[in-house]
Design an enzyme around this catalytic site. Structure first.
Site, mmCIF file in Angstrom:
data_model
loop_
_atom_site.group_PDB
_atom_site.id
_atom_site.type_symbol
_atom_site.label_atom_id
_atom_site.label_comp_id
_atom_site.label_asym_id
_atom_site.label_seq_id
_atom_site.Cartn_x
_atom_site.Cartn_y
_atom_site.Cartn_z
ATOM 1 N N ARG A 1 18.044 113.690 125.328
ATOM 2 C CA ARG A 1 18.379 113.577 126.756
ATOM 3 C C ARG A 1 19.867 113.875 126.884
ATOM 4 N NH1 ARG A 1 16.705 109.005 131.095
ATOM 5 N NH2 ARG A 1 14.924 110.417 131.089
ATOM 6 N N HIS B 1 13.201 118.235 133.726
ATOM 7 C CA HIS B 1 12.642 117.012 133.130
ATOM 8 C C HIS B 1 11.142 117.239 132.889
ATOM 9 C CE1 HIS B 1 12.271 112.989 131.903
ATOM 10 N NE2 HIS B 1 12.419 112.339 133.043
ATOM 11 N N CYS C 1 9.490 109.345 139.895
ATOM 12 C CA CYS C 1 9.627 109.234 138.439
ATOM 13 C C CYS C 1 10.256 107.913 138.001
ATOM 14 C CB CYS C 1 10.452 110.402 137.906
ATOM 15 S SG CYS C 1 12.167 110.399 138.472
ATOM 16 N N ASP D 1 12.877 111.541 144.638
ATOM 17 C CA ASP D 1 13.611 111.123 143.437
ATOM 18 C C ASP D 1 14.954 110.570 143.904
ATOM 19 O OD1 ASP D 1 14.510 110.762 140.836
ATOM 20 O OD2 ASP D 1 14.840 112.893 140.426
ATOM 21 N N GLN E 1 8.436 114.393 132.294
ATOM 22 C CA GLN E 1 8.061 113.618 133.474
ATOM 23 C C GLN E 1 6.877 114.247 134.204
ATOM 24 O OE1 GLN E 1 9.491 110.655 134.584
ATOM 25 N NE2 GLN E 1 7.671 110.684 135.869
ATOM 26 N N ARG F 1 3.769 108.395 130.827
ATOM 27 C CA ARG F 1 4.799 108.961 129.952
ATOM 28 C C ARG F 1 4.390 108.738 128.498
ATOM 29 N NH1 ARG F 1 9.982 109.661 131.854
ATOM 30 N NH2 ARG F 1 10.264 110.703 129.862
HETATM 31 N N1 NVA Z 1 16.778 113.066 138.696
HETATM 32 C C1 NVA Z 1 16.910 111.843 137.964
HETATM 33 C C2 NVA Z 1 15.713 111.587 137.115
HETATM 34 C C3 NVA Z 1 15.748 110.291 136.365
HETATM 35 C C4 NVA Z 1 14.589 110.079 135.461
HETATM 36 C C5 NVA Z 1 18.166 111.867 137.118
HETATM 37 O O1 NVA Z 1 18.503 112.923 136.548
HETATM 38 O O2 NVA Z 1 18.821 110.850 137.015
HETATM 39 N N1 CP Z 2 11.637 108.634 134.596
HETATM 40 C C1 CP Z 2 12.514 108.503 133.589
HETATM 41 O O1 CP Z 2 12.799 109.436 132.841
HETATM 42 O O2 CP Z 2 13.019 107.251 133.459
HETATM 43 P P1 CP Z 2 14.204 106.794 132.473
HETATM 44 O O3 CP Z 2 15.465 107.398 132.994
HETATM 45 O O4 CP Z 2 14.183 105.297 132.572
HETATM 46 O O5 CP Z 2 13.894 107.264 131.097
#
Ligand code: NVA
Ligand code: CP
Length: 313
Positions: free
Chosen positions: A102, A129, A270, A229, A132, A298
């Site tokens: 990540r 992502h 998500c 989101d 997801q 997930r």
């Molecule tokens: N768009 C959000 C998704 C989190 C799972 C982010 O990047 O923080």
């Molecule tokens: N949806 C998701 O990726 O959640 P986290 O940021 O908690 O991993």
């Protein structure tokens, strides 16, 4: 399947559906797979926070008989800019069987994959992502019994990793998607994503419609799925919050907006979510919400993904 899973657009339609089918079986018959990855190690590299991704990947690996290592980049030579991405990936891939990362930059995960001997999974970059969307589409198929022919409405931040991956997912499986966001390149899906999605639609001769609008009511009209989101993704600086809240508030998913979708529409997100911002509490905690099925999935979809990438299934 390609060696790495960095974006949904690298999957064929058949590979996408096969992953969801395997995830359904893993959900129904978890015991059947309990030794499938015995002796294998997953490295989990995190440059941003996480609840779901970290726990579901690590638990998934344990349930498959393997082992997961959590690695926080702030404690690594790479995080301190002392070691290059290529040296990190080359070294790590001599120890482990599979890597998930990540990261902020999508170019960095591409570079990691290039130098890794073992499969690399994108567990979220600023651009996409894909893990997801595997979970989301499993949850949608459970709720609606199909994917092709449905309409998904996404409201809010269109220039967003989840939005981009949803667009690829919809194009792959013949779903319509309408994205309603404020005007401007800062908030609308990236042009390159739209182009790739149109290429996917052309390749499969599918009937998916991709609609971009600045009008939330247009997007949700006749929608089977309503999605939003966070307006403050992990990579957005806190200093932008006030301005973004003002711009995004007309795109909030609330009772009035949900009423414009189909009566039996489901709500997805998500997570993490901020109630009162992108969605009101009565919607995310209400009868139409399937957000915790998505969160649970997930686990199942990522187990399927690891089995496919490691060619066990
Ligand atoms: N768009 C959000 C998704 C989190 C799972 C982010 O990047 O923080
Ligand atoms: N949806 C998701 O990726 O959640 P986290 O940021 O908690 O991993």
């Amino acid at each position: 399947m390609e060696k790495d899973f960095l974006t949904l657009s690298s999957l064929s339609r058949e590979e996408f559906i096969a992953l969801l089918d395997l995830a359904d079986d893993l959900k129904k018959n978890p015991k059947k797979y309990s030794n499938a990855l015995q002796g294998k190690t997953l490295l989990m590299i995190f440059e941003k926070p996480s609840l779901r991704t970290r726990i579901s990947f690590e638990t998934g690996m344990t349930q498959l008989g393997g082992h997961g290592i959590y690695y926080d980049l702030s404690t690594s030579p790479l995080g301190k800019q002392k070691e290059s991405i290529s040296d990190t990936a080359t070294t790590a891939s001599r120890y482990v069987d599979i890597i998930m990362a990540r990261l902020f930059s999508h170019q960095h995960i591409e570079e990691m994959a290039k130098h890794s001997r073992v499969p690399v999974i994108n567990a979220l970059t600023d651009y996409s992502h894909p893990c997801q969307i595997l979970a989301d589409f499993q949850a949608i198929r459970e709720a609606k019994g199909k994917l092709a022919g449905l309409k998904l409405a996404y409201l809010g931040d269109g220039n967003n990793n989840v939005t981009h991956s949803l667009i690829f997912g919809a194009a792959l499986c013949g779903m319509d998607i309408a994205v309603a966001s404020p005007k401007g390149t800062d908030y609308e899906p990236q042009k390159e994503v739209m182009k790739k999605a149109h290429d996917i639609i052309k390749k499969y001769g599918s009937k998916s419609k991709l609609i971009l609008t600045n009008e939330p009511s247009e997007a949700v009209k006749n929608a089977d799925i309503v999605c939003t989101d966070s307006w403050m993704s992990y990579h957005i600086p806190e200093s932008e919050k006030e301005d973004r809240v003002k711009k995004f508030m007309p795109f909030q998913v609330n009772e009035k907006i949900m009423k414009l979708a189909k009566k039996d529409a489901v709500f997805i997100h998500c997570l993490p979510a901020t109630r009162g911002m992108e969605v009101t509490a009565n919607i995310i905690d209400g009868a139409q919400s399937i957000v915790f099925d998505e969160a649970e999935n997930r686990l199942h979809t990522q187990k399927a993904l690891m089995l496919k990438l490691l060619k066990v299934k």
